[in-house]
Design a protein around this motif. Structure first.
Motif, PDB file in Angstrom:
ATOM      1  N   GLN A 190       0.833  -1.204   0.000  1.00  0.00           N
ATOM      2  CA  GLN A 190       0.000   0.000   0.000  1.00  0.00           C
ATOM      3  C   GLN A 190       0.867   1.252   0.000  1.00  0.00           C
ATOM      4  N   MET A 191       1.937   1.205   0.765  1.00  0.00           N
ATOM      5  CA  MET A 191       2.865   2.330   0.830  1.00  0.00           C
ATOM      6  C   MET A 191       3.564   2.549  -0.505  1.00  0.00           C
ATOM      7  N   ALA A 192       3.949   1.446  -1.170  1.00  0.00           N
ATOM      8  CA  ALA A 192       4.610   1.539  -2.473  1.00  0.00           C
ATOM      9  C   ALA A 192       3.702   2.180  -3.511  1.00  0.00           C
ATOM     10  N   GLU A 193       2.401   1.950  -3.375  1.00  0.00           N
ATOM     11  CA  GLU A 193       1.420   2.504  -4.324  1.00  0.00           C
ATOM     12  C   GLU A 193       0.878   3.859  -3.869  1.00  0.00           C
ATOM     13  N   LYS A 194       1.491   4.432  -2.816  1.00  0.00           N
ATOM     14  CA  LYS A 194       1.142   5.749  -2.274  1.00  0.00           C
ATOM     15  C   LYS A 194      -0.261   5.805  -1.682  1.00  0.00           C
ATOM     16  N   ASP A 195      -0.785   4.644  -1.281  1.00  0.00           N
ATOM     17  CA  ASP A 195      -2.052   4.612  -0.551  1.00  0.00           C
ATOM     18  C   ASP A 195      -1.714   4.687   0.930  1.00  0.00           C
ATOM     19  N   ASP A 196      -1.229   5.870   1.346  1.00  0.00           N
ATOM     20  CA  ASP A 196      -0.648   6.002   2.679  1.00  0.00           C
ATOM     21  C   ASP A 196      -1.675   5.865   3.796  1.00  0.00           C
ATOM     22  N   ALA A 197      -2.912   6.281   3.548  1.00  0.00           N
ATOM     23  CA  ALA A 197      -3.944   6.163   4.584  1.00  0.00           C
ATOM     24  C   ALA A 197      -4.210   4.694   4.902  1.00  0.00           C
ATOM     25  N   SER A 198      -4.328   3.878   3.862  1.00  0.00           N
ATOM     26  CA  SER A 198      -4.558   2.446   4.088  1.00  0.00           C
ATOM     27  C   SER A 198      -3.345   1.796   4.734  1.00  0.00           C
ATOM     28  N   ALA A 199      -2.154   2.192   4.269  1.00  0.00           N
ATOM     29  CA  ALA A 199      -0.926   1.620   4.837  1.00  0.00           C
ATOM     30  C   ALA A 199      -0.801   1.958   6.318  1.00  0.00           C
ATOM     31  N   LEU A 200      -1.111   3.201   6.673  1.00  0.00           N
ATOM     32  CA  LEU A 200      -1.025   3.616   8.069  1.00  0.00           C
ATOM     33  C   LEU A 200      -2.007   2.821   8.930  1.00  0.00           C
ATOM     34  N   ALA A 201      -3.218   2.588   8.396  1.00  0.00           N
ATOM     35  CA  ALA A 201      -4.204   1.793   9.140  1.00  0.00           C
ATOM     36  C   ALA A 201      -3.714   0.355   9.337  1.00  0.00           C
ATOM     37  N   THR A 202      -3.092  -0.192   8.305  1.00  0.00           N
ATOM     38  CA  THR A 202      -2.565  -1.561   8.408  1.00  0.00           C
ATOM     39  C   THR A 202      -1.476  -1.642   9.461  1.00  0.00           C
ATOM     40  N   PHE A 203      -0.562  -0.678   9.454  1.00  0.00           N
ATOM     41  CA  PHE A 203       0.531  -0.703  10.427  1.00  0.00           C
ATOM     42  C   PHE A 203       0.028  -0.442  11.845  1.00  0.00           C
ATOM     43  N   GLU A 204      -1.008   0.382  11.986  1.00  0.00           N
ATOM     44  CA  GLU A 204      -1.586   0.607  13.317  1.00  0.00           C
ATOM     45  C   GLU A 204      -2.209  -0.680  13.858  1.00  0.00           C
ATOM     46  N   LEU A 206      -1.269  -3.702  13.140  1.00  0.00           N
ATOM     47  CA  LEU A 206      -0.147  -4.553  13.536  1.00  0.00           C
ATOM     48  C   LEU A 206       0.436  -4.114  14.870  1.00  0.00           C
ATOM     49  N   TRP A 207       0.607  -2.818  15.045  1.00  0.00           N
ATOM     50  CA  TRP A 207       1.205  -2.309  16.277  1.00  0.00           C
ATOM     51  C   TRP A 207       0.330  -2.654  17.480  1.00  0.00           C
ATOM     52  N   GLU A 208      -0.971  -2.454  17.337  1.00  0.00           N
ATOM     53  CA  GLU A 208      -1.883  -2.737  18.447  1.00  0.00           C
ATOM     54  C   GLU A 208      -1.937  -4.228  18.772  1.00  0.00           C
ATOM     55  N   HIS A 220       6.114   2.434   9.418  1.00  0.00           N
ATOM     56  CA  HIS A 220       5.053   3.017  10.235  1.00  0.00           C
ATOM     57  C   HIS A 220       5.439   4.422  10.707  1.00  0.00           C
ATOM     58  N   ALA A 221       6.666   4.552  11.235  1.00  0.00           N
ATOM     59  CA  ALA A 221       7.124   5.849  11.734  1.00  0.00           C
ATOM     60  C   ALA A 221       7.237   6.866  10.599  1.00  0.00           C
ATOM     61  N   GLN A 222       7.704   6.423   9.441  1.00  0.00           N
ATOM     62  CA  GLN A 222       7.780   7.324   8.287  1.00  0.00           C
ATOM     63  C   GLN A 222       6.399   7.866   7.921  1.00  0.00           C
ATOM     64  N   LEU A 223       5.406   6.994   7.912  1.00  0.00           N
ATOM     65  CA  LEU A 223       4.042   7.418   7.564  1.00  0.00           C
ATOM     66  C   LEU A 223       3.474   8.367   8.616  1.00  0.00           C
ATOM     67  N   LEU A 224       3.769   8.110   9.882  1.00  0.00           N
ATOM     68  CA  LEU A 224       3.317   9.009  10.938  1.00  0.00           C
ATOM     69  C   LEU A 224       3.926  10.396  10.757  1.00  0.00           C
ATOM     70  N   MET A 225       5.199  10.444  10.405  1.00  0.00           N
ATOM     71  CA  MET A 225       5.843  11.732  10.155  1.00  0.00           C
ATOM     72  C   MET A 225       5.209  12.445   8.969  1.00  0.00           C
ATOM     73  N   ALA A 226       4.926  11.694   7.910  1.00  0.00           N
ATOM     74  CA  ALA A 226       4.279  12.284   6.735  1.00  0.00           C
ATOM     75  C   ALA A 226       2.883  12.796   7.073  1.00  0.00           C
ATOM     76  N   ASN A 227       2.279  12.223   8.111  1.00  0.00           N
ATOM     77  CA  ASN A 227       0.935  12.611   8.539  1.00  0.00           C
ATOM     78  C   ASN A 227       0.980  13.668   9.650  1.00  0.00           C
ATOM     79  N   GLY A 228       2.188  14.174   9.944  1.00  0.00           N
ATOM     80  CA  GLY A 228       2.334  15.220  10.947  1.00  0.00           C
ATOM     81  C   GLY A 228       2.298  14.740  12.382  1.00  0.00           C
ATOM     82  N   GLN A 229       2.456  13.428  12.616  1.00  0.00           N
ATOM     83  CA  GLN A 229       2.378  12.875  13.973  1.00  0.00           C
ATOM     84  C   GLN A 229       3.788  12.568  14.503  1.00  0.00           C
ATOM     85  N   ARG A 230       4.563  13.626  14.719  1.00  0.00           N
ATOM     86  CA  ARG A 230       5.954  13.465  15.135  1.00  0.00           C
ATOM     87  C   ARG A 230       6.076  12.752  16.482  1.00  0.00           C
TER      88      ARG A 230
END
Length: 586
Positions: A190-204, A206-208, A220-230
């Motif tokens: 999902q990340m490779a195809e720039k579907d970052d919202a779906s990728a972030l949900a998938t990684f969340e 997994l994390w939980e 996961h951390a890269q996507l959070l940074m791209a989403n402004g969640q430092r």
């Protein structure tokens, strides 16, 4: 007499060869074996040589002789699979591919043969050729995960990301723990195809679920940074460090975030993603074994992505685990100095050399790397090297540097503080050691190793008996199968004069860890105090057979002569008091 005639005739030939110019060794071999020797005999001989080479940790020779047996062996496909396996184990990808093709030609459908051919098709950019080899229904559970991941990237390349995601979803069980490898592949796709919202949900998700894979946490951390969640990005990186440990890639990302550098999500190519599909299960396999089996898969992953240096690092570790240390050093030396895993690899190389007894080379490798890159992890590894060589002052200096750097960055790492505390304790700097050990315990109040070490140090010094006993008792509750920790509890009761209770715990400790000299020594002391002097001497004799240090040997031998109360013993114990708690580091 007839039984010995062939031998006598052969002896005559050999003796004659010492006087006159006789046939060469090859001529003699041909004369003896060329007439009427069946091809199966040659194949069987090659097979035996290959088997012996495989059993003696020589996969390169094993691959050579298995390959020689393929054409003449009655059962070709099994031999061919062994040849492929040995070639990969030796790190020879090109030979493995050639052998896999030969194996396929003689009818082999073995797992590793098909997987190697599937990977090779993707390496050559012929994803369509990989399809029949990656049919996951023909694989066992472990290799099925790899085949599914490879197929997903193949499908994404040919049919698009939606088709690849649908394919991965069709294989989910609904249990995030069982599905973690598949979900990580999905998130990376999902990340490779720039579907970052779906990728972030998938990684969340997994994390939980509690999944902690460095590659996935990095994305996961890269996507959070791209989403402004430092803050959230730094949080998961810190949790990974606390729960799992140091990782060069994650530490580098954390440093970049702290420095305010721009973080861009990594978009994987088909081959890069396919390499991770092989690497991720292989990394999990390596953590569960002490051999080099996972190296087979790291070789395949590196064929797909030669720049996947984390795979090279773990491959080197698997070789070291298997005792193939020269090969480990060779593999690790190929990690370039620009890689974030360079320092880690140099630390691994240093430890491989240390385990070979090449101590000066080990320190030189780590020292040169540290000059090149003042890496935090490398400082810790070099400190551990110094500690293993009883160079505690140098170890303490490096650990103090790391702790000061951590403090400047506003963080505390209990592992480093604990390591410095044990180092200080070994060099009789007790007030400073106690401070570090108490700080580490405050950071990790339920850590059995810290509880045990601090409690034992108190007992050994005749301090804080009640508090120490509580600490060690809690450590036993946390790790009841640890012989060292149970021994600490027994020794605490011994030092408090409770010999009957001490004996019970010390007997249990020896049951759990029978091959440890110190534990047998302690049990001997308890038996002596109970009046069981014959049994005491038996335990001390056993302790002497378990390779104690020279100081401990002198102390035990003194007890064999005069018992624990002898003045000689007291003198020896005084001289070696600081050395005993080394074994407390469970």
């Amino acid at each position: 007499m007839n039984v010995f005639r062939p031998l006598s005739a052969l002896s005559a030939i050999l003796l004659a060869g010492s006087c006159v110019s006789g046939p060469s060794e090859s001529d003699l071999r041909n004369a003896l074996f060329s007439n009427g020797r069946p091809a199966e005999a040659q194949a069987y001989g090659d097979f035996l040589v290959a088997r012996f080479a495989a059993m003696t940790n020589d996969p390169e020779t094993a691959a050579e002789y298995y390959a020689a047996a393929i054409d003449t062996a009655p059962e070709k496909s099994g031999i061919a699979e062994r040849a492929v396996f040995s070639a990969l184990l030796a790190g020879d990808y090109e030979t493995a591919v050639g052998l896999a093709r030969r194996a396929s030609q003689v009818g082999s459908e073995a797992t590793l043969v098909r997987l190697t051919l599937g990977v090779d098709a993707m390496v050559r950019g012929k994803e369509d050729e990989a399809t029949p080899y990656l049919d996951e229904t023909k694989y066992g559970p472990f290799n099925e995960v790899i085949a599914r991941g490879l197929s997903a990237w193949r499908i994404a390349d040919s049919d698009g990301a939606d088709a690849a995601e649908a394919y991965l979803r069709s294989g989910l069980s609904g249990d995030a723990n069982l599905d973690s490898a598949t979900l990580y592949m999905m998130g990376l796709l999902q990340m490779a195809e720039k579907d970052d919202a779906s990728a972030l949900a998938t990684f969340e998700t997994l994390w939980e679920s509690g999944a902690r894979l460095a590659v996935g946490v990095h994305a996961h951390a890269q996507l959070l940074m791209a989403n402004g969640q430092r803050d959230r990005a730094l949080e998961i990186l810190q949790v990974f460090r606390d729960e799992i440990g140091q990782n060069a890639g994650l530490d580098g990302l954390s440093a970049d975030i702290m420095a305010g550098r721009k973080i861009k999500p990594t978009r994987l190519s088909t081959r890069e993603g396919a390499a991770l599909a092989v690497y991720v299960p292989a990394a999990a396999l390596m953590m569960q074994t002490d051999d080099d089996l996972s190296g087979v898969y790291f070789v395949l992953a590196l064929a797909l992505d030669p720049n996947l240096q984390v795979a090279r690092s773990l491959w080197g570790q698997s070789l070291d685990n298997a005792g193939r240390r020269e090969e480990a050093v060779a593999v690790l030396s190929r990690i370039p100095d620009k890689s974030e895993f360079y320092a880690t690899a140099r630390g691994q190389m240093a430890w491989a050399l240390r385990r070979e007894g090449r101590n000066q080379e080990a320190i030189a490798v780590a020292g040169e790397a540290l000059q090149h890159s003042p890496d935090r992890g490398l400082k810790i590894q070099l400190a551990d090297l110094f500690r293993s060589l009883d160079r505690d002052d140098e170890a303490e200096h490096l650990l103090s540097e790391v702790i000061a750097e951590d403090a400047a960055a506003g963080r505390q790492d209990w592992r480093v503080i604990y390591a410095r505390g044990t180092t200080l304790e070994q060099t009789d700097r007790w007030p400073q050691a106690e401070s570090d050990l108490k700080t580490a315990l405050a950071l990790q109040p339920e850590n059995a190793s810290i509880l045990n070490y601090l409690g034992y140090a108190y007992i050994d010094r005749g301090l804080n008996y009640d508090a120490a006993l509580n600490m060690i008792s809690r450590a036993v509750e946390l790790e009841p199968q640890s012989g060292y920790i149970v021994d600490s509890l027994g020794w605490a009761h011994y030092r408090m004069g409770r010999y009957e209770l001490a004996t019970r715990f010390l007997e249990r400790a020896v049951e759990l860890s029978p091959g440890v000299s110190l534990l047998n020594d302690h049990l001997g002391d308890a038996y002596w105090q109970m009046g069981r002097k014959t049994e005491a001497r038996f335990q001390w004799q056993r302790a002497l057979k378990l390779d104690p240090s020279p100081e401990d040997r002198a102390r035990i031998e003194a007890k064999m002569t005069s018992g624990p109360e002898a003045m000689l013993l007291k003198k020896a114990e005084s001289e070696t008091q600081s050395a005993l708690p080394v074994a407390r580091q469970n």
